[in-house]
Design a protein around this motif. Sequence first.
Motif, PDB file in Angstrom:
ATOM      1  N   VAL A   1      28.678 -70.892   4.381  1.00 18.20           N
ATOM      2  CA  VAL A   1      26.651 -70.674   5.110  1.00 18.20           C
ATOM      3  C   VAL A   1      26.345 -69.929   5.841  1.00 18.20           C
ATOM      4  CG1 VAL A   1      26.338 -72.409   6.928  1.00 18.20           C
ATOM      5  CG2 VAL A   1      28.368 -73.115   6.080  1.00 18.20           C
ATOM      6  N   GLY A   2      25.452 -70.123   5.572  1.00 12.38           N
ATOM      7  CA  GLY A   2      23.933 -69.036   5.716  1.00 12.38           C
ATOM      8  C   GLY A   2      23.500 -68.309   4.284  1.00 12.38           C
ATOM      9  N   GLU A   3      22.911 -66.966   4.991  1.00 12.81           N
ATOM     10  CA  GLU A   3      22.223 -66.688   4.343  1.00 12.81           C
ATOM     11  C   GLU A   3      22.719 -65.413   3.153  1.00 12.81           C
ATOM     12  OE1 GLU A   3      19.068 -67.143   3.082  1.00 12.81           O
ATOM     13  OE2 GLU A   3      18.576 -68.722   4.657  1.00 12.81           O
ATOM     14  N   TYR A  60      22.957 -75.960   0.224  1.00 12.39           N
ATOM     15  CA  TYR A  60      24.698 -76.885   0.439  1.00 12.39           C
ATOM     16  C   TYR A  60      25.173 -75.453  -0.131  1.00 12.39           C
ATOM     17  CZ  TYR A  60      28.683 -79.029   0.095  1.00 12.39           C
ATOM     18  OH  TYR A  60      30.375 -79.105   0.245  1.00 12.39           O
ATOM     19  N   ILE A 115      20.934 -80.473  -2.011  1.00 15.10           N
ATOM     20  CA  ILE A 115      20.915 -80.779  -1.198  1.00 15.10           C
ATOM     21  C   ILE A 115      20.744 -79.722   0.125  1.00 15.10           C
ATOM     22  CG2 ILE A 115      23.291 -81.244   1.208  1.00 15.10           C
ATOM     23  CD1 ILE A 115      24.737 -82.610  -1.540  1.00 15.10           C
ATOM     24  N   VAL A 116      19.786 -79.909   0.758  1.00 11.97           N
ATOM     25  CA  VAL A 116      19.321 -78.263   0.870  1.00 11.97           C
ATOM     26  C   VAL A 116      18.386 -79.089   2.819  1.00 11.97           C
ATOM     27  CG1 VAL A 116      17.046 -79.193  -0.191  1.00 11.97           C
ATOM     28  CG2 VAL A 116      17.292 -76.651   1.080  1.00 11.97           C
ATOM     29  N   THR A 117      17.809 -77.680   3.541  1.00 12.08           N
ATOM     30  CA  THR A 117      17.159 -78.370   4.315  1.00 12.08           C
ATOM     31  C   THR A 117      15.990 -77.520   3.998  1.00 12.08           C
ATOM     32  OG1 THR A 117      18.285 -76.187   5.651  1.00 12.08           O
ATOM     33  CG2 THR A 117      19.554 -78.331   6.470  1.00 12.08           C
ATOM     34  N   LYS A 131      19.562 -71.915   2.476  1.00 15.73           N
ATOM     35  CA  LYS A 131      19.625 -73.490   3.414  1.00 15.73           C
ATOM     36  C   LYS A 131      20.047 -74.539   2.345  1.00 15.73           C
ATOM     37  CE  LYS A 131      15.071 -72.160   2.788  1.00 15.73           C
ATOM     38  NZ  LYS A 131      13.743 -71.953   2.374  1.00 15.73           N
TER      39      LYS A 131
END
Lengths: 400, 417
Positions: free
Chosen positions: A155-157, A232, A239-241, A230
């Motif tokens: 998770v993360g950049e 997944y 699958i994205v925010t 962003k």
Amino acid sequence: MRYRALSDVRVVDLTHFIAGSYATKLLADMGADVIKVEPPWGEGGRKLGPHRAGNRDRGALFAFLNLNKRGVTLNLKHDRGRELAAGLLDGADLLVENFAPGTLAALGLAPDEMIAKFPRLSIVSISNFGQDGPERDGKLNDLVLFARGGWTFPVGEPDREPLTPPDSLAQYVGALYGAVAAMQALAARDLGLGHGQHIDVSILEATVATMIYETVTFQYTGIVRRREGKRYAVGPFLIVTLNCKDGYAGLHCVTDKQFEGLCDLMGRRELASDPRFNTALNRMLNNNALLEIVEAFFIGRERNWLYREGQRRAIPLVPIPSVVEVLEWEQTKARNYFETIDDPVLGTIRVPGTPLRLTSHRGEASRPAPQLGEHNREIFGGRLGLSDSAIDALEKAGTI
Amino acid sequence: MKTIFDGKVRVLDISMGWAGPLAGQMFAEMGAEVIKVEDTHHFDWWRGSLSMAPPEMRPIERSAVFNTVNRGKRGVTLDLASVRGIEILKRLVNVSDILVENFSPGVIDRLGLGYESVSAINPRLIMISMPSFGNDGPECNTRGYGNTVEAMAGVTGLTGYHDGGGQRYTLSNALGDPVGGLHGVFALMVAMRERERTGRGQLIELAQVEALIPFVADAILEYQFTGKVPAARGNRHRAHAPHGIYRCAGDDNWIALACDTDDQWRSLAGALGMERIAADPRFAGASARKANEDALDAELSRAIAHLDADDCLARIRDAGVLAAPVNPAPAVMADPQIQSRVYFVAIDRAVVGTHLYPGAVARIPDNPLRADVPAPMLGEHNRQVFAEMLGMTDGEIAELERIGVIGSSPRQYRSAS
């Protein structure tokens, strides 16, 4: 909210903080008679969560985690304290505890001996690492648990440090496995063996149990998932925010139908037959190009418009609410999900209700979490038959 | 040793994805006989898409996640759009104890399998309905999958870097799904116990989002006390510092570490050869460290960046400070504590061969849970289940196959995805 389904189940609750206390809360919400046993100075978790000014001894998270339980105090280092604990275990169905492994035995309440003495008793031990293994005595906090259990790495950049999940999510997962284990103990006793057992639940293993996307998938594909910002993951899906005009939205576009819906939402129906995107496989191969198109569309729109229009097309697309918006969400209100508790110290608080809606019983209002030693007289007098003067003496001696 | 249910409980699992199937799988671990029913038109979407590989590769038998959460079940297919299919499903309901469904609201009623119908067939049946957002309420039809449920529970709103400018991230594990499944198992166990007493089944409704919201109770309460929307804290702690994730030497190697006390901070600084920094007044005392956390993190990053992760962790832990590697999946599986307790189990599954799968979490000494039985292939147990359970003859089963009410080959189906 409290149901009466487990009203014939007696639980002695030697838990503290989150993983143990939430496990016994689930039992208490189903009507089990849960007696929380704390040292006379209170369990460490009493301070969890926000406080009212001037009173740091009762945190609001404690008040939530211990709803529907009764509370007594006992100093288990006193001989008389241990005797009284044994008195509570006599006739109990379950002892749930989350001490460091070996603590019960050191207190003279060794699980095997207790089960031998009280054959209908089962003991559920929830611990960081389990009751054995080289690190059974190790310590954990949320940051370290998430990192070690595999939740954090993906998770993360990509060009930054991995991002830990918020709050104590994995502790709650441990609690759930503990609550299921408690029911398993009862089923094993009542359907077969006739006697109780000592069940061992490791919070680390519970944490890893939810990581099947990583642990099993990587063996199948040979690919270890890495941070994709962003997104997944880069896969045959999106699958994205996504950043919108007024906040963020979450999109979970997986199937062909959902993708066709997304194209329609963007007014770009031709994309569904575009050779770059016309199959799941092609959407994986051209995931970056797809993301760019979708990002450019979302940034100019309001999230609630996206939510409404996306859902109309059966796309799993939601606004990303703050916890305040969750609290005020029409859906939770319509279902009377949050419960208002009149806490004796904290005043009125709104807490998440029980997610289990049984139709066999009508839900009743929850009982506030006990104050320290609130039910000493009721339990030691009523259940163990101690006289008022005997209870006074125990109080004076610091046993309760 | 016997399992808890010893084959005496039967679960009909018509759910898809993760949450519902996990509930079924955990009953299989306890020795229940679990029948996984897939629609011949819409097989479980977690099997993935037929387009991912040529048919001879059997792509829908190669889903790692499907093969994990359907372990220990027997797999059958039924055309749920046909009268015959529904009729057969009702005959299975008649001989089952539990029915697990997680369709969108209303679908189960349209199939003629609402609780009123199934309880009329079998009053002892316990049915659990696991919609994402509930079966009623103005937004109950919101399409929910793991990460949208996670968002609507308020989890995503709290997941971001402390300096990330509002960007939010999805968790790595679609947490709403396993949490929904675990609550489902718990609820079913409660209902089973009650049925022993009353002789009657019941309907349980479990909205997956409602199962996840309690996990962020702390933030929900914080708002009520402060009037402020809790911010994403990233890797930082609300009170203590250092509390973060730092890069080590090598490719994408990171460690997490946290200090609660001044003593731990001094020990950490000593272990990392940072005595000069430890004496810096900017970092003396918890509130000073918290106020100067950016500078503190920069110093720590500098000190750790060139260190081998294993060496660094050993030093930090020897100093009595909480730390762990930020493990990618292979390292999770190689974790010495996980290995020592033999958490993962090896299973040989048709088409894909042998892999390690997460084992059962609860260690129950006299009735161990069984997590080592492979997931079924599409329609694998049609013959066995329909013959044994419903007394169908070979001829009847062959006829059902011919008219497409059952089947085991995806070629004859419209793909769900």
